[in-house]
Design an enzyme around this catalytic site. Structure first.
Site, PDB file in Angstrom:
ATOM      1  N   LYS A 170       0.839  -1.203   0.000  1.00 47.81           N
ATOM      2  CA  LYS A 170       0.000   0.000   0.000  1.00 47.81           C
ATOM      3  C   LYS A 170       0.867   1.243   0.000  1.00 47.81           C
ATOM      4  O   LYS A 170       0.569   2.227  -0.686  1.00 47.81           O
ATOM      5  CB  LYS A 170      -0.934  -0.017   1.227  1.00 47.81           C
TER       6      LYS A 170
ATOM      7  N   GLN B 101      -4.886  -2.217   9.516  1.00 51.50           N
ATOM      8  CA  GLN B 101      -4.612  -3.498   8.863  1.00 51.50           C
ATOM      9  C   GLN B 101      -5.170  -4.630   9.720  1.00 51.50           C
ATOM     10  O   GLN B 101      -4.869  -4.730  10.910  1.00 51.50           O
ATOM     11  CB  GLN B 101      -3.101  -3.666   8.654  1.00 51.50           C
TER      12      GLN B 101
ATOM     13  N   ASP C 171     -11.841   2.462   3.610  1.00 50.48           N
ATOM     14  CA  ASP C 171     -12.198   1.062   3.380  1.00 50.48           C
ATOM     15  C   ASP C 171     -13.691   0.910   3.069  1.00 50.48           C
ATOM     16  O   ASP C 171     -14.092  -0.069   2.444  1.00 50.48           O
ATOM     17  CB  ASP C 171     -11.878   0.238   4.643  1.00 50.48           C
TER      18      ASP C 171
END
Lengths: 377, 377
Positions: free
Chosen positions: B137, B181, B204
């Site tokens: 990422k 995460q 997200d």
């Protein structure tokens, strides 16, 4: 029983998300000319004087809608049972049972902790239909022992005034559920107003946070919207299995179709959602073990759409003109009862099916809210 | 190209809602023994030494899973195209295009208002796979000009510490997106931690408020979850019509299946959701014009499940043992590519299909967030 074919005037309700009406008024529309004075709903009017099939593919389901499905002019659960092969799912009786259960719980709660659940309703403007719904809710509250509070505001009230009243109810410990009767006057932003109701008192279950939790596995909504909750409750009360069954929901409104589909999926049904853009909806509907229809189109679902043995839950409450009735109209569902009840294994009548369940579930949500707030089990 | 039949060791991932892994790690599991040291995921293990069909009806789809669907051991978009009739949907190329577009936008924004989007990632513990995802990422952010911020906390950290860091990022004007995460250490309540991310920075898109808005007509989510957003973006970029089409989503996880179904419905597809409790899933899948599969079961969807001309989006990234590969495993999708690509009109390869889209959509969401926060168009 004599069967009469009726000439209908149709008002097609496109159950859009933009203007859901609150609890009991949902999916109810009137096509009787006398009653049209009562309504200012933004719905499309499709009129014909002849009882021929009408195509409304431009706005609604791209299929032919039959408005004159033969059926008895006065349909009650007991009467229709004699004429059909399907078991009649008697929502009126179930709703009565639920109210009695709620009344018992409310007494128990009052005796144990001295708390009585309270439901506040805010009514803005002078729509007669809205006033009727609010009156019915008050009556239902009274019948089970829920305290009801009512605020009536003039049509000319400001959004701020409405929100101020909501805020007071949010802070009022004696209020466990808040309902804003819809539709609101057009100068108000419905979303702003509804978002002012704190989620712990959103007994309508329409807050996006509630809907999100309903959609997500492993999450629990604080409240489930009343009408779809009533549909599933009927299946439960009649011991109709859902897990592993094919279910088709017709209609995808925020207030019924969409949450009904989410609820069925939570119960492990395999769900398909049929809507106005679906091609050949009958092909998909015909695969269903369970059909929930919530589109507001009289007699749209024909007998030929139904798989033998399927269970039919009809949320539509559509008035069609009926000169033989003292009121000049009668209520029919989305499902052509006369035809479908000969194929299905179980079916809800209209009226007397899902309708009575909506208010019962509103009372149930209000009790649930009071129990949760006061940590009472 | 030589086709080799592989003996597989399976790890069946039940894509439950309770422990979704974050963005790029989603639906990725490893069944290579070497790699198992890296993982502590709570997934079910089904092992066989023979390449015969394995029935996993007790936990997963009540169907027979073929783990050795013939396919090339090294599958790339270009290579498979020569062998199949379907158009290959090249996610790698589309993701590259999108990153380039994002980079251009970021430059434009920086020049116009001096703002550079920022993505913060919080990594707790020392899982190597999580560290890899976080590194990827960061690299992706660098490649388009997004500032990335990283906090690494010890496995023994408290929930409160993690939430404190989230709060700081919530208040940090240079951060426009926050990713925690997953999975978190087992002593933490994932829901508590994720709920601490303010919805304006929930790139997200997993906040129930976002999911609720995604489900509701007339409402707009702030963010759409990255993987399903990537699926729909692929359809759009390949000009594949969605409106009025029959779509089947296989899998109902909170992170892919459920939001993918909601997205397809928003685009007026008629959607059915097939899951582990669905009887005869192939019958339903066979009706679909568009299939999105997100279950994490290698080669579950056979060619015989696919309607000729259907479009197939394969979200599954399942490693199966491959002694011929230097890594000892290769990646295959949920869809038996070799068979299905001969029937479909278009198909995503694995790898190189949906996979690269997930990070691209994360970057897209971060840019979107920065634009919204700074009211830049």
């Amino acid at each position: 029983m004599a069967l009469t074919k009726m000439t209908s005037t149709i008002i097609f309700t496109h159950t859009s998300s933009s203007s859901p009406s609150s609890s009991t008024s949902r999916l109810i529309c009137f096509n009787n000319t006398k009653l049209q004075k009562l309504q200012k709903l933004t719905i499309s009017h499709y009129r014909r004087s002849n009882p021929v099939p009408i195509s409304i593919s431009s706005r609604g389901f791209s299929t032919t809608i039959i408005t004159h499905c033969s059926s008895s002019s006065s349909t009650t659960a007991t009467q229709v049972n004699n004429e059909t092969s399907a078991n009649v799912i008697d929502g009126k009786r179930v709703a009565k049972d639920i109210r009695e259960e709620i009344a018992v719980e409310i007494t128990r709660m009052k005796e144990a902790i001295g708390i009585v659940p309270g439901l506040a309703v805010i009514l803005v403007g002078d729509r007669k239909d809205s006033a009727t719904y609010v009156r019915n809710k008050k009556k239902a509250c009274d019948s089970v022992g829920i305290n009801s509070y009512e605020v009536r505001l003039a049509e000319s009230s400001t959004e701020e005034e409405v929100i101020n009243h909501i805020s007071k109810f949010n802070d009022d410990a004696s209020v466990h559920g808040i309902l804003v009767q819809l539709p609101l006057p057009s100068h108000m932003d419905e979303q702003n107003v509804l978002n002012a109701v704190c989620i712990e008192k959103d007994v309508d279950g329409f807050h996006p946070l509630n809907i999100g939790r309903l959609a997500m596995r492993g999450r629990e909504p604080l409240f489930v919207p009343c009408t779809p909750k009533g549909c599933i409750e009927l299946l439960h009360r009649y011991d109709i299995p859902i897990k592993g069954k094919r279910a088709v929901v017709i209609g995808r409104s925020n207030i019924v179709g969409m949450p009904a589909a989410l609820l069925l999926q939570r119960e492990d049904a395999t769900v398909s959602i049929v809507h106005s853009r679906t091609k050949n909806p009958e092909e998909i509907v015909r695969q269903a073990d369970i059909i929930i229809s919530a589109v507001g189109q009289p007699n749209m679902v024909r007998g030929s759409w139904v798989k033998p043995g399927a269970v039919l839950i009809d949320v539509g409450i559509n008035p069609v003109e009926d000169q033989g009735s003292p009121r000049g109209y009668r209520l029919v569902g989305d499902i052509c009862y006369e035809e479908a009840s000969k194929v299905a294994s179980a079916i809800t009548p209209v009226p007397g099916g899902v309708g009575p369940m909506t208010i019962a579930m509103l009372l149930s949500n209000t009790l649930l809210s009071a129990k949760r707030i006061h940590n009472f089990r």
